[in-house]
Design an enzyme around this catalytic site. Structure first.
Site, short mmCIF file in Angstrom:
data_model
loop_
_atom_site.label_atom_id
_atom_site.label_comp_id
_atom_site.label_asym_id
_atom_site.label_seq_id
_atom_site.Cartn_x
_atom_site.Cartn_y
_atom_site.Cartn_z
CG ASP A 93 -3.54 3.19 -6.71
OD1 ASP A 93 -3.33 2.89 -7.90
OD2 ASP A 93 -4.46 2.72 -6.02
CG ASP A 102 -6.54 -1.35 -5.01
OD1 ASP A 102 -6.41 -2.31 -4.25
OD2 ASP A 102 -6.43 -1.43 -6.25
CD GLU A 126 -9.68 -1.64 -8.96
OE1 GLU A 126 -9.22 -2.40 -9.83
OE2 GLU A 126 -9.35 -1.71 -7.75
CG HIS A 164 -2.33 -1.40 -12.83
ND1 HIS A 164 -3.40 -0.52 -12.75
CD2 HIS A 164 -2.37 -2.13 -11.70
CE1 HIS A 164 -4.04 -0.72 -11.60
NE2 HIS A 164 -3.44 -1.69 -10.95
CG ASP A 165 -5.30 -4.46 -12.28
OD1 ASP A 165 -6.09 -3.87 -11.51
OD2 ASP A 165 -4.14 -4.78 -11.96
O1 TEU Z 1 -7.45 -4.58 -8.75
C1 TEU Z 1 -8.62 -5.17 -8.35
C2 TEU Z 1 -9.12 -6.11 -9.30
O2 TEU Z 1 -10.25 -6.26 -9.44
C3 TEU Z 1 -8.16 -6.82 -10.10
O3 TEU Z 1 -7.39 -7.59 -9.33
C4 TEU Z 1 -8.86 -7.69 -11.00
O4 TEU Z 1 -9.59 -8.61 -10.37
C5 TEU Z 1 -7.97 -8.41 -11.85
O5 TEU Z 1 -6.74 -8.05 -11.85
C6 TEU Z 1 -8.48 -8.21 -13.19
O6 TEU Z 1 -8.43 -9.38 -13.68
C7 TEU Z 1 -6.83 -3.75 -7.81
C8 TEU Z 1 -5.52 -3.26 -8.40
O7 TEU Z 1 -5.79 -2.52 -9.54
C9 TEU Z 1 -4.71 -4.50 -8.71
O8 TEU Z 1 -3.51 -4.18 -9.38
C10 TEU Z 1 -4.39 -5.19 -7.40
O9 TEU Z 1 -3.75 -6.40 -7.68
C11 TEU Z 1 -5.66 -5.47 -6.62
O10 TEU Z 1 -6.58 -4.39 -6.60
C12 TEU Z 1 -5.33 -5.71 -5.17
O11 TEU Z 1 -4.84 -4.53 -4.61
#
Ligand code: TEU
Ligand code: CA
Length: 586
Positions: A112, A220, A279, A351-352
């Site tokens: 990542d 990310d 992403e 994971h989000d």
């Molecule tokens: O996620 C980006 C992102 O768009 C998410 O935060 C999203 O807005 C939200 O969680 C969905 O509702 C990336 C990573 O995957 C996330 O785990 C991190 O928190 C974020 O970036 C910051 O690094």
């Protein structure tokens, strides 16, 4: 049941370079995967102990969410040192052992890459904030208070943008009398990619990991690295506290330039087969055609968010029911839009996002069947499928009771903000239970022993109490489990070139219950049809339905249909894949 195939897969250098078209990626969230030392937190030793499990499932690539040193303000997405391993996860030696084990089983490992921001404890930022004329001051976004305002006063922020984790994106630094930008938490200051020193430092770090043997990067929020340097205010939604800055930092003016430079500086001329996935929240189809066009040398594929926002209103917490027609329209558009150029990534969760079967399926009576249906639908689309840890077991959202049960900064900050704004606690909690990221972060359920066999200690977040029923040991022992179905789907992609390379044709776009489509490559055609509802359905308007009368049933998630049962009628949550040969050119 699987039948072999004759239609050849594409060959040659392009095919080699685009090996990921027939690959399946498995995402690991280290904190919650497997704990090897009993401290209740997953770690690299735990992952290494499960490499055979992954190889057995048949996946080709492991994507590792961040394991770098981090104060864990955002669970590792706040990195304080890029070229090392967070001690709670292990050491670089443990990492090398894992990489060796993964390669040893013929799989690849993708890291990542979190370079839109660092941790505020990263030496780069510590030096940058040390003084207004620090040589690294311009490595981040520092700005004085809004004209005529005093630093630290409400409304004195340089722009009115709201952070993803609630509150303003600007933090006032008393010591140097200026604000720094952080789109995410205060402890995640954004790097200033306008500064070539920053970019070169990132490329050197990426080369360091590739030299160590990793096979690529998941990048990310990579479409946020180029900001509109004018830093204009954003539109304030009705009743909103902050402005929407996203038009000024998503898909910014120099993004393509940076991605092409990164590709040249890191990958061009480097031997080996790599995978890069960006992403990109808010990425449009038109933009994705550019980002993933191999001729442009940017990224291999992107994570777009359209299909994981169809059940959300103005914010992710304004949840509303999902209409199948909308889901088909969105995924169908991306299939068609990247048919002639570029490539799709395919995912239901990560994971989000909340657990797929709870959000898109039925995690009650039809949990197993609907989890299999979701696998069938996703893995038979054209693109690279991503399996999120536990998805192959049909793991569900967790029964969070009170705010104290949550661990995720996004949820905890949102709760505080919403309560401050006068929302009722039960209303806010209801939204967190459905959309909260912690749903994806409960321990992987390995067996029926304490804490689902995740740890011999006290887990950092409790295991879902349904683990005695839902766990890997039980799934592997049950040939009819979600796990065996996912393995069959992955095997199908490896054996049938039409799955990776066939073109895609959506059927019945207006049908409220049935999701059906055709895949075609040479003289092989597949019909995939699924009843995405708890009520029986008949796919009788399928064109040339008769053609499928004598076709082979390649895979199903329900008892094979009775001879008496019309071929195109589907039980609740039933999904089938048929295969037939067609005369070339027909
Ligand atoms: O996620 C980006 C992102 O768009 C998410 O935060 C999203 O807005 C939200 O969680 C969905 O509702 C990336 C990573 O995957 C996330 O785990 C991190 O928190 C974020 O970036 C910051 O690094
Ligand atoms: Ca541990």
């Amino acid at each position: 049941m699987i039948i072999g195939s004759e239609t050849p897969a594409p060959e040659g250098p392009t095919a080699d370079r685009q090996w990921w078209k027939s690959a399946v990626v498995y995402q690991i969230y280290p904190r919650s995967f497997a704990d090897s030392n009993g401290d209740g937190i997953g770690d690299l030793g735990g992952i290494t102990s499960k490499v055979d499990y992954l190889a057995e499932l048949g996946v080709d690539v492991v994507w590792l969410s961040p394991v770098y040193p981090s104060p864990q303000d955002d669970a590792g997405y706040d990195i304080s040192e890029y070229q090392d391993v967070e001690p709670v996860f292990g050491s670089l030696a443990d990492f090398d052992a894992l990489l060796g084990a993964v390669h040893g089983r013929g799989m690849k490992l993708v890291m990542d890459l979190v370079v839109n921001h660092t941790s505020d404890e990263h030496p780069w930022f510590v030096e940058s904030r040390s003084s207004a004329d620090s040589p690294k001051r311009d490595w981040y976004w520092w700005r004085p208070a809004r004209a005529g305002m005093r630093g630290g006063d409400p409304g004195a922020e340089p722009t009115n943008w709201g952070s993803f984790f609630s509150g303003p994106v600007w933090q006032y630094d008393e010591a140097t009398g200026e604000y720094y930008l952080h789109l995410f938490s205060r402890k995640q200051p954004d790097l200033n990619w306008e500064n070539p020193e920053v970019r070169q430092a990132v490329y050197a770090m990426m080369r360091w990991w590739l030299d160590r043997g990793v096979d690529g990067f998941r990048m990310d929020v990579i479409n946020m690295i180029s900001k509109d340097t004018g830093l204009p205010d954003g539109h304030v939604m009705h009743g909103g506290l902050w402005g929407d800055g996203s038009p000024h930092y998503i898909g910014g003016p120099r993004l393509h330039e940076y991605l092409q430079e990164m590709h040249r500086e890191v990958f061009a001329g480097r031997q080996g087969q790599f995978l890069t996935v960006g992403e990109m929240p808010g990425c449009t189809l038109e933009e994705a055609r550019l980002f993933t066009d191999p001729a442009r040398g940017e990224v291999d594929m992107v994570f777009q968010f359209e299909h994981v926002q169809l059940d959300q209103g103005p914010t992710k917490w304004d949840v509303h029911p999902l209409r199948l027609v909308d889901l088909k329209a969105s995924l169908g558009r991306w299939q068609a839009g990247l048919a002639d150029v570029g490539w799709n990534s395919l995912y239901w969760n990560n994971h989000d996002q909340p657990r797929a079967v709870s959000r898109f399926g039925d995690d009650g009576e039809y949990r197993v069947r609907s989890a299999k249906l979701l696998g069938t639908l996703l893995h038979l689309h054209r693109g690279t499928p991503y399996v999120y840890q536990g998805e192959e077991l049909g793991m569900t959202n967790a029964p969070f009771a009170a705010i104290g049960d949550f661990r995720d900064i996004e949820s905890i900050n949102h709760y505080a903000d919403a309560i401050r704004a006068g929302q009722a606690s039960n209303v806010v909690l209801a939204a967190l239970r459905v959309m909260g990221r912690d749903n994806a972060r409960t321990p992987v359920q390995w067996d029926g022993s304490a804490h689902a066999g995740f740890t011999t200690g006290e887990p950092w977040i409790p295991a879902n109490p349904n683990y005695p029923e839902i766990n890997a040991a039980a799934a592997l022992a049950d040939p009819d489990s979600v796990w065996h179905h996912y393995r069959a789907l992955i095997d199908l992609r490896h054996r049938e070139p039409v799955v990776a390379h066939g073109d895609f044709t959506m059927l019945l776009p207006e049908h409220e219950q049935i999701y059906a489509f055709i895949r075609r490559l040479g003289d092989v055609e597949l019909l995939v049809m699924a009843n995405v509802s708890g009520r029986a359905a008949v796919a009788d308007q399928i064109p040339y339905a008769g053609h499928w009368e004598n076709s082979q049933l390649l895979l199903t998630n329900a008892p094979a249909p009775e001879p008496s049962q019309p071929r195109l009628s589907l039980h609740p949550w039933e999904a089938r894949i048929y295969r037939r040969r067609v005369a070339p050119g027909r």
